[in-house]
Enzyme design. Structure first.
Site: not given
Lengths: 436, 436
Positions: B304, B47, B131, B207
């Protein structure tokens, strides 16, 4: 395979036996993970009988002679599980000065002499592993030092003593008074015959000093932490708090405040919905608030043979693999590298409070109490007066909006002088954790 | 001060912006901790408009040209936040082949190609930090790999998807049905417009494959994990479970069983007193059971911008300090070093179950149902028949003692064929965690 790592052990009590057992039983697993063997070379213990340990190890491994211990060849790491200071501090210094890495579970030693010992290790090109010194098997130190390294820490709230948490859980959930809960904790093996270090909050203060130093990049000693224990808590206050939606917890609190980093240990009310409130019985937990990660809580067994042995042997393996000594040498996150700071004075620290007063049930009593609080600039968020018995002393429970600790104390002293008030008012901090 | 470390970033969306902001705003803090500066040298994004990122960085840092990106001099670490496989896998391989360390949050890539990528990194003397690929900011991988290294892992139970946990919490606590809770989660930003990967359990399976590989020393891919999502759960079952003292959670479960390591994702009932049951809303948590440490739970935000950026930059710092590459090179705990294993077949796995059947309320119905279970060797621990309405179909809730998954399925197929039973029986595993 690389060459083996030689290990010496000082102190072969309960934890020591757990460590020896892991080293013997899991020797193949550890060699596979490390690419080298861990070999126990010598055990130093003054006792001639160290129980089952001798059945696990080669004859002659145990000695009561410190010189014989330190002269053992090919011993690159010393595990110190003797506890306390004095001679044990000398042993640790001797090991470091000889260029041996040290793994220790000794919180009282680190909380008192950490920066000196770390500097000594650095001077001799070795490292100190100390995961087992706080929080038993919970990998708090690894998480704080490495997994959360990108964060500025805002606050730590820790349930750091399983004895206290066990007693408080019994009081809260089974309506026992403090003396009964303590006696039963002793019978169940969750409290020592002399429980002073635990119930006074002293043990929590030592652990908090270690965590606080790491999290905030300061030097702090356990004896600098204002500390209040659980031994004066009354069941009545726990019950009143429960009615208001709070659980009582002995918290070690490290906070960044406008007056600097503040460390404090005290029984606090925590909202029942908080994850920390739900930590029950002998479990420990530490809630960390980082500026980027928000809240992270680590939970587990904070003491005991097997959990503590897990932390000790993990430290040993991280040293044996060579990465931990490198991190110890190259990072600037260790307590000897920080400046000693003056801790923030908690007097100015603001919090909500639970206050209980024994007051005479007659007109004007509440007015006198609220005036004393109002004069100190403290506003109330709620009042509960339970029993009505005109002319008698009844408990009045007040919750305040945010108030400075010093202002609250002054107001309570004022209230204690009122003729309509009997005895000392009780004040318990209500902890509102950051939004994380 | 050591020489600076040059950093390249692939993919500058939400997480990328969070990473860039940390690197800019905390540059001094990180330099102090590391003894060297982290310098962002180039950003690769197709972009031309990457929002606020350009305001934070020097002009010309952004490029859409992969060759220009990879030819940037002095760039020792590449952070990959573009996600997905295909071209992104090529970028990661190109970086590793050029001797650049990689930090990635890309769970789908690692769950599919982890062993190859790790081997490639090793071949070129560099490391992969991951992590952020599981559990957002929660330092689970650091804890598993280093803090708990002395343990043989027995089991992992993880709430690994915040979207699912948010929806289940709303259903449980606010009596919403699945469709309503999903719609509100989308409106609140806790669920994607296309929530399939989350609600199907696919994200949790990826996961779990990563955690399972680390914890058990195996190679496992996400697509090998038997997976059931939350999209077929009915509010009725959540309510019946609550009456019995259970909360519903979508769990990723890795267990050591007699048939080998078993990985599985499914909605499960967990006793309300369990710490995992109390993980609410968008939070994640992973409960690990080690043979020495017992239970350790890590809790926090599993997704998040800011939590994930915390994990990415912590990995970057651990690489920049040099210790992580050493651990990556010297330890034998990484997925490329393990054998690919055949995962244990969950058919033989034993557990307790909650079963709900819609059955005609008439004499003999329960006898037919219990006979089918009994014939399969499954014994009941309880039966609840709620409404009585003779001649109508009513829900019958049964809890079983431990039963093999395969035997239960066979019995349920038998039950579904009974004339007095309407529709498919519902079965939900009841998870009894190890004493830890």
């Amino acid at each position: 395979m690389q060459s083996p790592i030689g290990v010496g052990l000082i102190g072969c009590g309960t934890i020591g036996y757990g460590v020896v057992r892991l080293l013997v039983q899991e020797a193949e697993l550890y060699a596979r993970r490390l690419g080298r063997r861990l070999e126990l070379r010598r055990i130093l213990d003054r006792r001639t009988d160290v129980g089952d340990t001798e059945k696990l190890v080669a004859p002659g491994l145990l000695t009561g002679d410190a010189d014989a211990f330190f002269n053992t060849p090919d011993m690159q790491v010393v595990i110190e599980l003797a506890g306390g200071k004095g001679i044990v501090s000398q042993f640790v210094r001797r090991a470091l000065s000889m260029g041996k890495h040290v793994v220790t579970a000794n919180k009282s030693l680190l909380a008192a002499e950490g920066p000196e010992l770390f500097a000594l290790a650095r001077q001799h090109g070795v490292s100190i592993g100390f995961e087992a010194s706080c929080g038993g098997g919970i990998p708090c130190i690894t998480a704080l030092n490495f997994g959360l390294m990108a964060n500025q820490m805002q606050a730590i709230y820790g349930i750091l003593n399983g004895t206290c948490n066990y007693i408080l859980t019994e009081m809260t959930r089974k309506n026992k008074d403090y003396a009964t809960a303590l006696k039963e904790a002793q019978a169940a093996g969750f409290a020592e015959a002399d429980p002073t270090l635990d119930v006074s909050g002293g043990d929590t203060a030592q652990k908090l000093a270690i965590y606080g130093s790491l999290a905030f990049g300061i030097q702090a000693r356990g004896d600098q932490v204002p500390t209040e224990g659980i031994d004066k808590l009354s069941l009545a206050d726990i019950k009143f708090g429960a009615e208001l939606g709070y659980d009582i917890k002995l918290l070690g609190i490290a906070e960044r405040t406008s007056a600097g980093v503040s460390l404090q240990v005290q029984p606090c009310f925590v909202k029942v919905e908080e994850p920390l409130a739900q930590v029950a019985g002998p479990f420990n937990a530490i809630s960390v608030f980082g500026h980027s990660v928000g809240q992270v809580m680590l939970y587990g067994r904070g003491a005991g043979q097997r959990p503590t042995a897990s932390a000790v042997v993990s430290d040993l393996m991280n040293i044996a693999s060579g990465w931990y000594p490198k991190a110890f040498a190259d990072l600037r996150i260790w307590c000897d590298q920080h400046e000693p700071v003056k801790l923030g004075n908690p007097v100015g620290q603001e919090s909500r409070y639970y206050v209980r007063i024994n007051a005479l049930d007659k007109p004007g009593t509440l007015a006198g109490v609220t005036k004393a609080l109002g004069d100190a600039g403290i506003s109330l968020s709620g009042v509960v007066q339970h029993e009505m018995a005109e002319g008698k002393f009844v408990p009045v429970v007040i919750t305040t909006h945010k108030a400075a600790q010093g202002a609250l104390r002054a107001a309570l002293a004022e209230i204690a002088r009122l003729k309509v008030v009997e005895g000392e008012p009780v004040a318990i901090r209500i902890v509102d954790m950051p939004k994380g």
